[in-house]
Structures are given as structure tokens and as C-alpha cells.
Write a protein that holds these residues in place. Structure first.
Motif, mmCIF file in Angstrom:
data_model
loop_
_atom_site.group_PDB
_atom_site.id
_atom_site.type_symbol
_atom_site.label_atom_id
_atom_site.label_comp_id
_atom_site.label_asym_id
_atom_site.label_seq_id
_atom_site.Cartn_x
_atom_site.Cartn_y
_atom_site.Cartn_z
ATOM 1 N N LEU A 106 34.704 15.576 29.061
ATOM 2 C CA LEU A 106 35.015 14.931 30.345
ATOM 3 C C LEU A 106 33.858 14.991 31.346
ATOM 4 N N MET A 107 32.828 15.779 31.051
ATOM 5 C CA MET A 107 31.733 15.941 32.008
ATOM 6 C C MET A 107 31.097 14.615 32.422
ATOM 7 N N PRO A 108 30.831 13.687 31.472
ATOM 8 C CA PRO A 108 30.233 12.412 31.899
ATOM 9 C C PRO A 108 31.113 11.660 32.894
ATOM 10 N N LEU A 109 32.435 11.758 32.744
ATOM 11 C CA LEU A 109 33.341 11.091 33.695
ATOM 12 C C LEU A 109 33.337 11.824 35.028
ATOM 13 N N LEU A 110 33.390 13.159 34.982
ATOM 14 C CA LEU A 110 33.435 13.954 36.214
ATOM 15 C C LEU A 110 32.179 13.739 37.048
ATOM 16 N N LEU A 111 31.031 13.666 36.381
ATOM 17 C CA LEU A 111 29.761 13.595 37.118
ATOM 18 C C LEU A 111 29.590 12.274 37.883
ATOM 19 N N LYS A 112 30.479 11.314 37.616
ATOM 20 C CA LYS A 112 30.419 10.057 38.388
ATOM 21 C C LYS A 112 31.050 10.241 39.771
ATOM 22 N N SER A 113 31.806 11.339 39.954
ATOM 23 C CA SER A 113 32.514 11.562 41.219
ATOM 24 C C SER A 113 31.649 12.338 42.207
ATOM 25 N N GLN A 114 31.783 11.985 43.503
ATOM 26 C CA GLN A 114 31.107 12.747 44.583
ATOM 27 C C GLN A 114 31.733 14.131 44.724
ATOM 28 N N ASN A 115 32.978 14.256 44.236
ATOM 29 C CA ASN A 115 33.730 15.518 44.402
ATOM 30 C C ASN A 115 33.965 16.216 43.069
ATOM 31 N N ALA A 116 33.056 16.024 42.127
ATOM 32 C CA ALA A 116 33.268 16.570 40.781
ATOM 33 C C ALA A 116 33.506 18.083 40.835
ATOM 34 N N THR A 117 34.613 18.497 40.207
ATOM 35 C CA THR A 117 35.002 19.919 40.240
ATOM 36 C C THR A 117 35.660 20.307 38.918
ATOM 37 N N VAL A 118 35.328 21.506 38.437
ATOM 38 C CA VAL A 118 36.067 22.114 37.326
ATOM 39 C C VAL A 118 36.611 23.439 37.834
ATOM 40 N N ILE A 119 37.894 23.688 37.578
ATOM 41 C CA ILE A 119 38.467 25.013 37.873
ATOM 42 C C ILE A 119 38.987 25.580 36.554
ATOM 43 N N ASN A 120 38.395 26.680 36.111
ATOM 44 C CA ASN A 120 38.868 27.363 34.912
ATOM 45 C C ASN A 120 39.746 28.534 35.337
ATOM 46 N N ILE A 121 40.993 28.522 34.873
ATOM 47 C CA ILE A 121 41.912 29.602 35.245
ATOM 48 C C ILE A 121 41.699 30.769 34.273
ATOM 49 N N GLY A 122 41.123 31.830 34.816
ATOM 50 C CA GLY A 122 40.842 33.022 34.005
ATOM 51 C C GLY A 122 41.922 34.059 34.200
ATOM 52 N N SER A 123 41.488 35.303 34.344
ATOM 53 C CA SER A 123 42.426 36.419 34.504
ATOM 54 C C SER A 123 41.626 37.651 34.919
ATOM 55 N N GLY A 124 42.304 38.584 35.573
ATOM 56 C CA GLY A 124 41.664 39.882 35.822
ATOM 57 C C GLY A 124 41.230 40.518 34.507
ATOM 58 N N PHE A 125 41.978 40.213 33.416
ATOM 59 C CA PHE A 125 41.627 40.771 32.102
ATOM 60 C C PHE A 125 40.380 40.100 31.510
ATOM 61 N N GLY A 126 39.855 39.100 32.204
ATOM 62 C CA GLY A 126 38.570 38.511 31.806
ATOM 63 C C GLY A 126 37.391 39.305 32.337
ATOM 64 N N SER A 127 37.691 40.342 33.119
ATOM 65 C CA SER A 127 36.635 41.225 33.636
ATOM 66 C C SER A 127 36.903 42.685 33.302
ATOM 67 N N ILE A 128 38.167 42.987 33.024
ATOM 68 C CA ILE A 128 38.554 44.366 32.687
ATOM 69 C C ILE A 128 39.297 44.318 31.359
ATOM 70 N N GLY A 129 38.646 44.758 30.289
ATOM 71 C CA GLY A 129 39.316 44.784 28.982
ATOM 72 C C GLY A 129 40.497 45.743 29.068
ATOM 73 N N PHE A 130 41.692 45.271 28.675
ATOM 74 C CA PHE A 130 42.910 46.052 28.891
ATOM 75 C C PHE A 130 43.578 46.344 27.553
ATOM 76 N N ALA A 131 43.913 47.615 27.319
ATOM 77 C CA ALA A 131 44.607 48.003 26.080
ATOM 78 C C ALA A 131 45.887 47.183 25.931
#
Ligand SMILES: NC(=O)c1ccc[n+]([C@@H]2O[C@H](COP(=O)([O-])OP(=O)(O)OC[C@H]3O[C@@H](n4cnc5c(N)ncnc54)[C@H](OP(=O)(O)O)[C@@H]3O)[C@@H](O)[C@H]2O)c1
Length: 263
Positions: free
Chosen positions: A120-145
Motif C-alpha cells: 500500500l505504500m505507493p498509494l499512501l505516498l500520493k497523500s499529503q497526510n500519508a500515515t501508518v499506525i502499527n498497533i504494538g503492545s507493551g510486550f513489544g518492549s518487555i518480553g513477558f513470561a
């Protein structure tokens, strides 16, 4: 801000619905993605201005489905924003986790956002407001048992986001990593909810994540946003002094293992 067209994955899930309501209430137009056409239609029909939104069905754990989905998106109106929100979790011991579970989780949580960004990047880059939001997690920074594979998938998504922020630094696109702490959705089994209560871990309403995403849409500079206190502090502490966080988590290990073993 003028109306944006936002591609939203995992639209029918707990956080996805809150995002859909917040985005549409703010006047934006949605391309809702999920696996169930009926659920997507019901979601769209319940949103403000339903005729401004459309939905597309895809299993994002399939590379072929993603290619087909992106071709359908390309055939439609221009897009401004991609929100990679679809995800699955897995709570339990690594020794109890089979290959199919690992593969499905990594396909959806890591590879799908990568494939969607690439296509989708080629389509997004045509926009003046091109944005990607990746929904991560606190567990993406703290490995949790008990969440080894899920943690790995979100660490991967965070690393991918950071690399993308740097790779596209000369382009007019904001690439954000938004990491919630625990959120009250059906992703968390009764056992996970009970464990979090035992451990004193707070859980947010999905609307907290949606408000943070709305704020990110205004921001033209790429960023990483971690939700919740003290979780945000522990993310920083773990990056600087992981042994301190390991010691704190070791005190909770007995409780975590009790729930993880029986799940
Ligand atoms: N809940 C939490 O505690 C928490 C905390 C931190 C981060 N997160 C992250 O927030 C995001 C949303 O989670 P949630 O709590 O809203 O979970 P949820 O309520 O379980 O929703 C998950 C969504 O992912 C979609 N999905 C699952 N497998 C899919 C597949 N193979 N193809 C396409 N879509 C698929 C589901 O779509 P269908 O409608 O097709 O089933 C559903 O809409 C995830 O990335 C999660 O890791 C959640």
C-alpha cells in the motif's frame, strides 16, 4: 483536518470497533477489513455516515489474500492512512505451543503489517497526510513470561516500524508505533484477566487506544507512543536496565506460571 480515507484491519475486534467509531465520528472515511462479511456490514451500518465507508474481506494470515485485498483497495478511492490493528495473542508456556500456533501468530502480527505496508505504500505516498499506525503492545518492549511468541511478534513489529521510520525519513509520511498496555477486549482469556488482576496490572478501555490513535492522525512526525503508567516507565527502564525489570518480574513468575500452565 480534512476527511481522510483510513484502511483499518481487525475492524470488528474490541480495539478495532473503538477505532472505527472514533475515526468515523471525526469525519474520516473507512475501509474496514476483517474475515466476516456480516460482522463488517453490521459494523459499517452502525457507524456515523455508513455510506462513506466500505468493507473488504481478507484472511491476513494468507499472503495471497493480502495481494488480492491490496488490488481491491487500489481499485477504490485514494487512501491516506493504514492502521495495522489485526492481531492474535497466545498465552501459555512455550513448551505447550505448537508450530501451527506460532506460525499463525507470526503471519498475522508481523508479516501481515509488513506485506500491507509494502503493497500500500505507493498509494499512501500520493497523500499529503500519508500515515501508518502499527498497533504494538507493551510486550513489544518487555518480553513477558507466558507470552513468548506474542512478545516476539510485537518486538518484531516494533523493529519493523523503527526501520520503516528511518527508511522513509525523506518522504512525507508519518509512521507511528502505538503500544497499548492490557485492554479490555475478548483477546484476553478469562485466565489472562484473572492473572492481570492477581498481578495488579491495570487494563484500559479500547476507547483509550482510539483516542491515542486520533491524536496520532494530527501528528506529521513519526513517533512511538506507549500507553499507561507505570507501563510506559517500565518500557524505558527495560531498555536501559533490563536486569532490574527481570528481578521485578521474577517475583511474579510463580503467579504467571500458575496461570500459564493451566491455560
Ligand atoms: N487486548 C489487549 O490487551 C491488547 C493489548 C495490547 C495490544 N493489543 C493489540 O491490539 C490489536 C487489536 O487487539 P484486540 O484486543 O482488539 O483483539 P480482538 O478483539 O481479539 O480483535 C482481533 C482482530 O484481529 C482480527 N483477526 C484475527 N485473525 C485474523 C486473520 N487471520 N485475518 C484478518 N484479521 C484477523 C479479528 O478479525 P475478525 O473480525 O475477522 O475475527 C479481530 O478483528 C492487536 O494487534 C493486539 O495485539 C491488544
Amino acid at each position: 483536518m480534512s476527511a481522510l480515507t483510513i484502511v483499518l484491519t481487525g475492524a470488528c475486534g474490541g480495539i478495532g470497533k473503538a477505532l472505527a467509531v472514533a475515526f468515523s465520528s471525526a469525519g474520516h472515511n473507512l475501509v474496514l477489513i476483517g474475515r466476516n462479511a456480516e460482522a463488517l456490514a453490521a459494523l459499517r451500518d452502525g457507524l456515523p455516515r455508513p455510506r462513506s465507508h466500505r468493507y473488504l474481506v481478507a484472511d491476513l494470515s494468507s499472503a495471497a489474500d493480502i495481494i488480492e485485498l491490496c488490488a481491491d483497495i487500489a481499485d477504490g478511492p485514494a487512501i491516506d492512512v493504514l492502521v495495522n490493528n489485526a492481531g492474535v495473542s497466545n498465552f501459555g508456556l512455550l513448551s505447550d505451543t505448537d508450530d501451527a500456533t506460532m506460525e499463525q501468530l507470526l503471519q498475522l502480527n508481523m508479516l501481515a503489517p509488513m506485506r500491507l505496508c509494502r503493497e500500500l505504500m505507493p498509494l499512501l505516498l500520493k497523500s499529503q497526510n500519508a500515515t501508518v499506525i502499527n498497533i504494538g503492545s507493551g510486550f513489544g518492549s518487555i518480553g513477558f513470561a507466558g507470552f513468548a511468541v506474542y512478545s516476539a511478534s510485537k518486538f518484531g513489529l516494533r523493529g519493523f516500524t523503527e526501520a520503516m521510520q528511518r527508511e522513509y525519513a525523506n518522504e512525507q509520511i508519518a509512521i507511528h508505533y502505538l503500544a497499548p498496555r492490557a485492554v479490555k477486549t475478548s483477546m484476553n482469556s478469562d485466565k489472562v484477566v484473572a492473572m492481570n488482576t492477581d498481578l495488579g496490572n491495570a487494563a484500559d478501555d479500547p476507547e483509550v487506544v482510539a483516542s491515542a490513535a486520533i491524536a496520532l492522525l494530527q501528528q506529521r512526525k513519526s513517533s512511538n507512543r506507549y500507553l499507561g503508567w507505570p507501563e510506559r516507565f517500565f518500557v524505558r527502564l527495560n531498555a536501559l536496565f533490563p536486569s532490574i525489570v527481570s528481578s521485578a518480574l521474577k517475583k511474579q513468575l510463580g503467579t504467571i506460571l500458575r496461570y500459564a500452565k493451566s491455560s
